[in-house]
Design a protein around this motif. Structure first.
Motif, mmCIF file in Angstrom:
data_model
loop_
_atom_site.group_PDB
_atom_site.id
_atom_site.type_symbol
_atom_site.label_atom_id
_atom_site.label_comp_id
_atom_site.label_asym_id
_atom_site.label_seq_id
_atom_site.Cartn_x
_atom_site.Cartn_y
_atom_site.Cartn_z
ATOM 1 N N PRO A 1 125.145 -19.650 62.187
ATOM 2 C CA PRO A 1 125.076 -20.727 61.182
ATOM 3 C C PRO A 1 125.019 -20.199 59.749
ATOM 4 O O PRO A 1 125.593 -20.805 58.829
ATOM 5 N N GLU A 2 124.327 -19.075 59.555
ATOM 6 C CA GLU A 2 124.277 -18.473 58.214
ATOM 7 C C GLU A 2 125.638 -17.928 57.806
ATOM 8 O O GLU A 2 126.020 -18.018 56.628
ATOM 9 N N ILE A 3 126.377 -17.368 58.755
ATOM 10 C CA ILE A 3 127.741 -16.911 58.464
ATOM 11 C C ILE A 3 128.588 -18.091 58.016
ATOM 12 O O ILE A 3 129.344 -18.000 57.038
ATOM 13 N N ALA A 4 128.479 -19.200 58.727
ATOM 14 C CA ALA A 4 129.276 -20.388 58.389
ATOM 15 C C ALA A 4 128.990 -20.853 56.969
ATOM 16 O O ALA A 4 129.899 -21.159 56.201
ATOM 17 N N ARG A 5 127.702 -20.882 56.596
ATOM 18 C CA ARG A 5 127.350 -21.313 55.241
ATOM 19 C C ARG A 5 127.821 -20.296 54.202
ATOM 20 O O ARG A 5 128.262 -20.680 53.104
ATOM 21 N N SER A 6 127.764 -19.012 54.545
ATOM 22 C CA SER A 6 128.231 -17.969 53.634
ATOM 23 C C SER A 6 129.730 -18.093 53.378
ATOM 24 O O SER A 6 130.195 -18.000 52.227
ATOM 25 N N LEU A 7 130.497 -18.314 54.444
ATOM 26 C CA LEU A 7 131.950 -18.432 54.288
ATOM 27 C C LEU A 7 132.335 -19.748 53.610
ATOM 28 O O LEU A 7 133.366 -19.832 52.942
ATOM 29 N N LEU A 8 131.502 -20.757 53.787
ATOM 30 C CA LEU A 8 131.729 -22.022 53.087
ATOM 31 C C LEU A 8 131.601 -21.809 51.580
ATOM 32 O O LEU A 8 132.458 -22.251 50.794
ATOM 33 N N ALA A 9 130.561 -21.106 51.169
ATOM 34 C CA ALA A 9 130.378 -20.798 49.743
ATOM 35 C C ALA A 9 131.500 -19.901 49.238
ATOM 36 O O ALA A 9 131.984 -20.068 48.109
ATOM 37 N N ALA A 10 131.930 -18.943 50.073
ATOM 38 C CA ALA A 10 133.029 -18.056 49.678
ATOM 39 C C ALA A 10 134.313 -18.844 49.474
ATOM 40 O O ALA A 10 135.087 -18.557 48.551
ATOM 41 N N GLY B 1 143.008 -14.059 55.893
ATOM 42 C CA GLY B 1 141.573 -14.321 55.913
ATOM 43 C C GLY B 1 141.213 -15.622 55.225
ATOM 44 O O GLY B 1 140.273 -16.322 55.627
ATOM 45 N N ASN B 2 141.979 -15.978 54.201
ATOM 46 C CA ASN B 2 141.703 -17.199 53.455
ATOM 47 C C ASN B 2 142.044 -18.470 54.226
ATOM 48 O O ASN B 2 141.751 -19.575 53.768
ATOM 49 N N CYS B 3 142.641 -18.310 55.406
ATOM 50 C CA CYS B 3 142.844 -19.484 56.258
ATOM 51 C C CYS B 3 141.514 -20.109 56.657
ATOM 52 O O CYS B 3 141.446 -21.292 57.002
ATOM 53 N N LEU B 4 140.430 -19.336 56.606
ATOM 54 C CA LEU B 4 139.101 -19.868 56.896
ATOM 55 C C LEU B 4 138.621 -20.843 55.819
ATOM 56 O O LEU B 4 137.604 -21.521 56.009
ATOM 57 N N ILE C 1 136.132 -28.323 48.578
ATOM 58 C CA ILE C 1 137.338 -28.062 47.790
ATOM 59 C C ILE C 1 138.359 -29.145 48.112
ATOM 60 O O ILE C 1 138.250 -29.832 49.138
ATOM 61 N N THR C 2 139.359 -29.279 47.249
ATOM 62 C CA THR C 2 140.395 -30.298 47.451
ATOM 63 C C THR C 2 141.628 -29.669 48.108
ATOM 64 O O THR C 2 141.810 -28.439 48.060
ATOM 65 N N PRO C 3 142.501 -30.496 48.701
ATOM 66 C CA PRO C 3 143.754 -29.954 49.239
ATOM 67 C C PRO C 3 144.570 -29.208 48.190
ATOM 68 O O PRO C 3 145.190 -28.185 48.490
ATOM 69 N N ALA C 4 144.563 -29.693 46.966
ATOM 70 C CA ALA C 4 145.324 -29.034 45.900
ATOM 71 C C ALA C 4 144.759 -27.648 45.607
ATOM 72 O O ALA C 4 145.516 -26.685 45.389
ATOM 73 N N GLN C 5 143.443 -27.515 45.604
ATOM 74 C CA GLN C 5 142.822 -26.202 45.385
ATOM 75 C C GLN C 5 143.142 -25.240 46.521
ATOM 76 O O GLN C 5 143.390 -24.054 46.294
ATOM 77 N N LEU C 6 143.146 -25.759 47.743
ATOM 78 C CA LEU C 6 143.464 -24.922 48.892
ATOM 79 C C LEU C 6 144.899 -24.410 48.813
ATOM 80 O O LEU C 6 145.158 -23.211 48.985
ATOM 81 N N LEU C 7 145.844 -25.309 48.532
ATOM 82 C CA LEU C 7 147.251 -24.913 48.443
ATOM 83 C C LEU C 7 147.491 -23.962 47.279
ATOM 84 O O LEU C 7 148.286 -23.020 47.386
ATOM 85 N N ARG C 8 146.807 -24.191 46.166
ATOM 86 C CA ARG C 8 146.916 -23.279 45.015
ATOM 87 C C ARG C 8 146.513 -21.871 45.420
ATOM 88 O O ARG C 8 147.198 -20.892 45.084
ATOM 89 N N ASN C 9 145.407 -21.766 46.139
ATOM 90 C CA ASN C 9 144.955 -20.450 46.574
ATOM 91 C C ASN C 9 145.935 -19.835 47.561
ATOM 92 O O ASN C 9 146.336 -18.677 47.395
ATOM 93 N N VAL D 1 136.919 -11.198 60.080
ATOM 94 C CA VAL D 1 136.294 -11.588 58.806
ATOM 95 C C VAL D 1 134.942 -12.244 59.068
ATOM 96 O O VAL D 1 133.942 -11.958 58.390
ATOM 97 N N TRP D 2 134.906 -13.128 60.053
ATOM 98 C CA TRP D 2 133.663 -13.819 60.424
ATOM 99 C C TRP D 2 132.591 -12.810 60.829
ATOM 100 O O TRP D 2 131.454 -12.860 60.370
#
Length: 257
Positions: A5-14, A82-85, A95-103, A169-170
């Motif tokens: 669960p801590e990994i999930a929150r860490s990757l969410l913030a990332a 890795g950014n597929c996560l 984040i928004t779909p536009a931010q995801l596609l931009r990245n 990555v996880w």
């Protein structure tokens, strides 16, 4: 060591942080990541050139290639696969779909530039002449085999590959120490290379390297632009599916109430 669960929150913030990177910094970090993966590709190919046993050659390559993701994670850079996560952050509405596609689009482009640059440098510096031009011949052979894959096979190998890459990555995120991160990511990356799965960013090095080597060393090749583009399209789609599937699964397991 972080719990799942801590990994999930860490990757969410990332994911949030990645989405908000300035465009120039994002592109620069993506070019570096593409170069790191490509350099691992050069080393992985060189390790296997003179090994006659196919299975042993594959194992040696697989043991070298994790150096690429190690550099990506420890040095700090942006890797498309890795950014597929980042789908986790999207589903959590951070984040928004536009931010995801931009990245994704910016990072994919930067990774391509980094991979192609290393391919050119490896060939035109005549690193490819190692082992009596054996490295050059291997570069051409690898590129030909990838471009000859059918769309379905390339897609499915891409799914399996990025499922393992995102798992790496996880797992690396579980450790707060450099050595722990390297050990954690090593085995999923070894498995994807050993099994012959397809990584679009690695292929953005392998395919140009094969084309450059064939031209520089006057080698006949079956490699075509259409074959290369078909491979990249199929593998990229597969990588998206495989990486996103892992992210969606872990989001429901550890983030959704």
């Amino acid at each position: 060591m972080l719990t799942p669960p801590e990994i999930a929150r860490s990757l969410l913030a990332a994911g949030e942080s990645k989405a908000r990177l300035p465009l120039g910094k994002m592109l620069l970090l993506a070019i570096l990541a593409g170069a790191y993966i490509a350099l691992a590709g050069v080393g992985a190919t060189a390790a296997a050139v003179t090994v006659e046993s196919g299975s042993l050659a594959k194992l040696l390559s697989a043991c070298v290639f994790p150096a690429g993701l190690s550099m990506v994670i420890l040095a700090g850079s942006e890797l498309f696969t890795g950014n597929c996560l980042m789908v986790m952050a999207l589903l959590e509405r951070r984040i928004t779909p536009a931010q995801l596609l931009r990245n994704w689009l910016t990072v994919y482009l930067g990774n391509a530039v980094g991979g192609a640059a290393v391919a050119a440098l490896a060939v035109y510096s005549h690193t490819a002449s190692l082992f009596g031009d054996g490295l050059a011949r291997s570069m051409v052979s690898i590129a030909e085999s990838k471009a000859a894959l059918g769309f379905g096979d390339a897609f499915l190998r891409g799914v399996l590959c990025n499922f393992l890459v995102c798992l790496a990555v996880w797992m690396a995120a579980a450790s707060k120490r450099a050595e722990g991160k390297v050990i954690a990511l090593f085995f999923p990356i070894l498995l994807f290379v050993l099994c012959g799965y397809e990584h679009c960013i690695a292929n953005l090095y392998y395919l140009p390297a094969g084309a450059f080597a064939a031209a520089e060393y006057g080698m006949e090749t079956t490699l075509t632009l259409a074959g290369c583009l078909e491979n990249l399209a199929a593998v990229t789609l597969g990588n998206l599916v495989g990486g996103a599937a892992l992210g969606v699964g872990y989001r429901f397991a550890y983030l959704k109430e």
